[in-house]
Write a protein that holds these residues in place. Structure first.
Motif, PDB file in Angstrom:
ATOM      1  N   VAL A 160       0.802  -1.133   0.102  1.00  0.00           N
ATOM      2  CA  VAL A 160      -0.067  -0.076   0.155  1.00  0.00           C
ATOM      3  C   VAL A 160       0.689   1.243   0.001  1.00  0.00           C
ATOM      4  O   VAL A 160       1.974   1.342   0.826  1.00  0.00           O
ATOM      5  N   LYS A 161       0.694   2.257  -0.710  1.00  0.00           N
ATOM      6  CA  LYS A 161       1.388   3.459  -1.076  1.00  0.00           C
ATOM      7  C   LYS A 161       1.485   4.179   0.541  1.00  0.00           C
ATOM      8  O   LYS A 161       0.648   4.264   1.233  1.00  0.00           O
ATOM      9  N   SER A 162       2.535   4.852   0.692  1.00  0.00           N
ATOM     10  CA  SER A 162       2.701   5.555   1.893  1.00  0.00           C
ATOM     11  C   SER A 162       1.507   6.480   1.967  1.00  0.00           C
ATOM     12  O   SER A 162       1.462   7.358   1.098  1.00  0.00           O
ATOM     13  N   GLY A 163       1.185   6.520   3.189  1.00  0.00           N
ATOM     14  CA  GLY A 163       0.001   7.557   3.439  1.00  0.00           C
ATOM     15  C   GLY A 163      -1.415   6.870   3.104  1.00  0.00           C
ATOM     16  O   GLY A 163      -2.459   7.356   3.225  1.00  0.00           O
ATOM     17  N   GLY A 164      -1.319   5.720   2.274  1.00  0.00           N
ATOM     18  CA  GLY A 164      -2.707   5.207   1.842  1.00  0.00           C
ATOM     19  C   GLY A 164      -3.385   4.294   2.984  1.00  0.00           C
ATOM     20  O   GLY A 164      -2.826   3.904   4.032  1.00  0.00           O
ATOM     21  N   ILE A 165      -4.680   4.257   2.771  1.00  0.00           N
ATOM     22  CA  ILE A 165      -5.473   3.466   3.783  1.00  0.00           C
ATOM     23  C   ILE A 165      -6.269   2.489   3.029  1.00  0.00           C
ATOM     24  O   ILE A 165      -7.268   1.843   3.653  1.00  0.00           O
ATOM     25  N   GLY A 166      -5.710   1.885   1.982  1.00  0.00           N
ATOM     26  CA  GLY A 166      -6.514   0.886   1.607  1.00  0.00           C
ATOM     27  C   GLY A 166      -6.003   0.691  -0.039  1.00  0.00           C
ATOM     28  O   GLY A 166      -5.174   1.229  -0.591  1.00  0.00           O
ATOM     29  N   LEU A 167      -6.282  -0.527  -0.858  1.00  0.00           N
ATOM     30  CA  LEU A 167      -6.074  -0.840  -2.039  1.00  0.00           C
ATOM     31  C   LEU A 167      -7.455  -0.793  -2.997  1.00  0.00           C
ATOM     32  O   LEU A 167      -8.271  -1.317  -2.589  1.00  0.00           O
ATOM     33  N   ARG A 168      -7.197  -0.634  -4.305  1.00  0.00           N
ATOM     34  CA  ARG A 168      -8.396  -0.963  -5.202  1.00  0.00           C
ATOM     35  C   ARG A 168      -8.340  -2.278  -5.335  1.00  0.00           C
ATOM     36  O   ARG A 168      -7.112  -2.761  -5.259  1.00  0.00           O
ATOM     37  N   GLN A 169      -9.109  -3.044  -5.703  1.00  0.00           N
ATOM     38  CA  GLN A 169      -9.572  -4.251  -6.053  1.00  0.00           C
ATOM     39  C   GLN A 169      -8.701  -4.824  -7.004  1.00  0.00           C
ATOM     40  O   GLN A 169      -7.748  -5.782  -7.193  1.00  0.00           O
ATOM     41  N   SER A 170      -8.389  -4.012  -8.042  1.00  0.00           N
ATOM     42  CA  SER A 170      -7.846  -3.934  -9.499  1.00  0.00           C
ATOM     43  C   SER A 170      -6.041  -4.354  -9.184  1.00  0.00           C
ATOM     44  O   SER A 170      -5.574  -5.195  -9.442  1.00  0.00           O
ATOM     45  N   ASP A 171      -5.733  -3.523  -8.076  1.00  0.00           N
ATOM     46  CA  ASP A 171      -4.446  -3.713  -7.577  1.00  0.00           C
ATOM     47  C   ASP A 171      -4.036  -4.611  -6.674  1.00  0.00           C
ATOM     48  O   ASP A 171      -3.173  -5.515  -6.846  1.00  0.00           O
ATOM     49  N   ALA A 172      -5.102  -5.044  -5.837  1.00  0.00           N
ATOM     50  CA  ALA A 172      -5.027  -6.458  -5.168  1.00  0.00           C
ATOM     51  C   ALA A 172      -4.877  -7.592  -5.983  1.00  0.00           C
ATOM     52  O   ALA A 172      -3.849  -8.448  -5.943  1.00  0.00           O
ATOM     53  N   VAL A 173      -5.557  -7.418  -7.025  1.00  0.00           N
ATOM     54  CA  VAL A 173      -5.759  -8.690  -7.700  1.00  0.00           C
ATOM     55  C   VAL A 173      -4.300  -8.923  -8.377  1.00  0.00           C
ATOM     56  O   VAL A 173      -3.630  -9.981  -8.488  1.00  0.00           O
ATOM     57  N   PHE A 174      -3.835  -7.875  -9.178  1.00  0.00           N
ATOM     58  CA  PHE A 174      -2.671  -7.566  -9.768  1.00  0.00           C
ATOM     59  C   PHE A 174      -1.326  -8.168  -8.752  1.00  0.00           C
ATOM     60  O   PHE A 174      -0.451  -9.225  -9.160  1.00  0.00           O
ATOM     61  N   GLN A 175      -1.271  -7.665  -7.525  1.00  0.00           N
ATOM     62  CA  GLN A 175      -0.253  -8.214  -6.729  1.00  0.00           C
ATOM     63  C   GLN A 175      -0.362  -9.608  -6.264  1.00  0.00           C
ATOM     64  O   GLN A 175       0.671 -10.177  -6.276  1.00  0.00           O
ATOM     65  N   HIS A 176      -1.715 -10.148  -6.294  1.00  0.00           N
ATOM     66  CA  HIS A 176      -1.932 -11.296  -5.657  1.00  0.00           C
ATOM     67  C   HIS A 176      -1.224 -12.299  -7.004  1.00  0.00           C
ATOM     68  O   HIS A 176      -0.703 -13.218  -6.884  1.00  0.00           O
ATOM     69  N   ILE A 177      -1.863 -12.002  -8.191  1.00  0.00           N
ATOM     70  CA  ILE A 177      -1.131 -12.764  -9.244  1.00  0.00           C
ATOM     71  C   ILE A 177       0.446 -12.879  -9.251  1.00  0.00           C
ATOM     72  O   ILE A 177       1.007 -13.848  -9.809  1.00  0.00           O
ATOM     73  N   LYS A 178       1.121 -11.756  -9.014  1.00  0.00           N
ATOM     74  CA  LYS A 178       2.420 -11.694  -8.773  1.00  0.00           C
ATOM     75  C   LYS A 178       2.941 -12.506  -7.714  1.00  0.00           C
ATOM     76  O   LYS A 178       4.150 -13.331  -7.790  1.00  0.00           O
ATOM     77  N   ASN A 179       2.352 -12.592  -6.662  1.00  0.00           N
ATOM     78  CA  ASN A 179       2.685 -13.236  -5.294  1.00  0.00           C
ATOM     79  C   ASN A 179       2.430 -14.827  -5.464  1.00  0.00           C
ATOM     80  O   ASN A 179       3.383 -15.508  -4.598  1.00  0.00           O
ATOM     81  N   LEU A 180       1.413 -15.444  -5.989  1.00  0.00           N
ATOM     82  CA  LEU A 180       1.289 -16.666  -5.797  1.00  0.00           C
ATOM     83  C   LEU A 180       2.282 -17.738  -6.435  1.00  0.00           C
ATOM     84  O   LEU A 180       2.550 -18.788  -5.818  1.00  0.00           O
ATOM     85  N   PRO A 181       2.822 -17.478  -7.811  1.00  0.00           N
ATOM     86  CA  PRO A 181       3.932 -18.330  -8.222  1.00  0.00           C
ATOM     87  C   PRO A 181       5.182 -18.488  -7.462  1.00  0.00           C
ATOM     88  O   PRO A 181       5.239 -19.667  -7.256  1.00  0.00           O
ATOM     89  N   PRO A 182       5.554 -17.509  -6.834  1.00  0.00           N
ATOM     90  CA  PRO A 182       7.075 -17.763  -5.951  1.00  0.00           C
ATOM     91  C   PRO A 182       6.347 -18.703  -4.886  1.00  0.00           C
ATOM     92  O   PRO A 182       7.081 -19.212  -4.166  1.00  0.00           O
ATOM     93  N   LEU A 183       5.301 -18.162  -4.089  1.00  0.00           N
ATOM     94  CA  LEU A 183       4.768 -18.995  -2.999  1.00  0.00           C
ATOM     95  C   LEU A 183       4.400 -20.246  -3.357  1.00  0.00           C
ATOM     96  O   LEU A 183       5.180 -21.226  -2.434  1.00  0.00           O
ATOM     97  N   LEU A 184       3.893 -20.664  -4.435  1.00  0.00           N
ATOM     98  CA  LEU A 184       3.460 -22.169  -4.833  1.00  0.00           C
ATOM     99  C   LEU A 184       5.045 -22.813  -5.050  1.00  0.00           C
ATOM    100  O   LEU A 184       4.835 -23.891  -4.400  1.00  0.00           O
ATOM    101  N   GLU A 185       6.036 -22.116  -5.447  1.00  0.00           N
ATOM    102  CA  GLU A 185       7.170 -22.748  -5.746  1.00  0.00           C
ATOM    103  C   GLU A 185       7.771 -22.904  -4.578  1.00  0.00           C
ATOM    104  O   GLU A 185       8.513 -24.095  -4.366  1.00  0.00           O
ATOM    105  N   GLU A 186       7.765 -21.992  -3.645  1.00  0.00           N
ATOM    106  CA  GLU A 186       8.420 -22.238  -2.458  1.00  0.00           C
ATOM    107  C   GLU A 186       7.713 -23.688  -1.566  1.00  0.00           C
ATOM    108  O   GLU A 186       8.503 -24.293  -0.986  1.00  0.00           O
ATOM    109  N   ALA A 187       6.296 -23.556  -1.562  1.00  0.00           N
ATOM    110  CA  ALA A 187       5.916 -24.695  -1.118  1.00  0.00           C
ATOM    111  C   ALA A 187       6.301 -26.022  -1.625  1.00  0.00           C
ATOM    112  O   ALA A 187       6.525 -27.005  -1.169  1.00  0.00           O
TER     113      ALA A 187
END
Length: 315
Positions: free
Chosen positions: A36-63
């Motif tokens: 979340v950007k400095s000073g922000g109090i939340g995320l737009r859903q589109s931003d959350a989806v984008f970050q999840h898509i980036k995060n999931l492959p390395p987490l799955l590979e680690e598992a």
């Protein structure tokens, strides 16, 4: 030894967990907080989806690299609550990953709500997995939810949650985050607010506003912002804020026990990681709290529910 994979993609954390159902032990509990950007109090859903898509492959590979044998099933959070109109796009990224993992392993997928995952993780953490088929009082208090439920067993979703008390406006976690960000703390602000409050020697007994069995939290934000403008020390503002939240949780607990006397009290959600609240509620009411790693957003509950639903978890 049977491994069950859990995936949860909430609005602020990408989570992946693995349960060894035979040992009834979570062997992996991996998380990546969303940025979340400095000073922000939340995320737009589109931003959350984008970050999840980036995060999931390395987490799955680690598992994959850390597991000694294949998974037997997958559980995933696909909606906030078990209600017809409950929907958030961020959960779609986790659902897609869950079905991909299950297809590759040739195993079934269980779809659950984010709230059900919180409750299951709390039961695991408190050593009360016996309540998966039982009756209890559950508190789910976070940035997205501030509710108390009478929980009964239910075949389709595991839990049937009957609302007892909830917020009529701001969620308690929202209020904490807004106050923390106003003081210059990073979002989410809960951990830093807890740290600051522990430095305060002030004692507060705030009056809280309830309408029947339900409460309003917007007044908490206004009171804290006024204290900030008046130049009150940050640690005292944090202590006042969390004392107010404690007073709300105390009253919610009294209301729940009056309606459902004698039932176990289970507390989950990120706000319930707070040390002041955990200590006071445990002492006053005998409430049982999930450990912080299983109280804040996590995927352990989805793994537990998959193992339970798919017959791998024997109690």
């Amino acid at each position: 030894m049977a491994y069950y994979l859990g995936i949860d993609t909430s609005n602020y954390t990408t989570s992946l967990a693995v349960l060894d159902a035979s040992a009834r032990q979570v062997v992996l509990n991996l998380k990546r907080p969303l940025t979340v950007k400095s000073g922000g109090i939340g995320l737009r859903q589109s931003d959350a989806v984008f970050q999840h898509i980036k995060n999931l492959p390395p987490l799955l590979e680690e598992a994959r690299s850390r597991l000694s044998r294949p998974i037997a099933g997958v559980g995933v959070s696909v909606r906030p609550r078990d209600e017809e109109d409950s929907y958030m796009p961020c959960f779609l990224s986790g659902r897609a990953a869950a079905y991909g993992a299950a297809l590759g392993a040739g195993v079934p997928v269980g779809e659950f709500s984010h709230q059900a995952g919180h409750l299951a993780a709390a039961l695991y953490s408190t050593g009360r997995l016996d309540l998966l088929g039982g009756e209890f009082i559950a508190f789910h208090i976070s940035g997205g939810t501030s509710e108390c439920h009478h929980v009964l067993p239910e075949q389709e979703h595991v839990f049937l949650c009957r609302l007892i008390s909830h917020s009529l406006d701001l969620k308690l976690g929202q209020a904490i985050d807004r106050v923390g960000v106003a003081m210059g703390l990073p979002f989410p602000a809960g951990p830093e607010m807890d740290r600051l409050a522990q430095q305060s020697k002030a004692v507060f007994h705030p009056r809280v506003t309830f309408q029947g069995d339900h409460f309003c939290a917007s007044g908490l934000e206004n009171l804290c912002l006024a204290r900030i403008r008046a130049g009150e020390k940050p640690e005292d503002v944090a202590k006042f804020c969390l004392s107010y939240v404690l007073a709300v949780v105390e009253e919610m607990t009294r209301i729940a026990l009056a309606r459902c006397p004698g039932l176990p009290l289970i507390y989950a959600g990120g706000v319930m990681s707070n040390s002041l609240i955990r200590q006071q509620i445990s002492r006053q009411f005998g409430g049982q709290f999930a450990e912080p790693a299983f109280s804040a957003d996590n995927a352990a509950g989805a793994a537990v529910l998959a193992a339970w639903q798919q017959g791998g978890l024997k109690l």
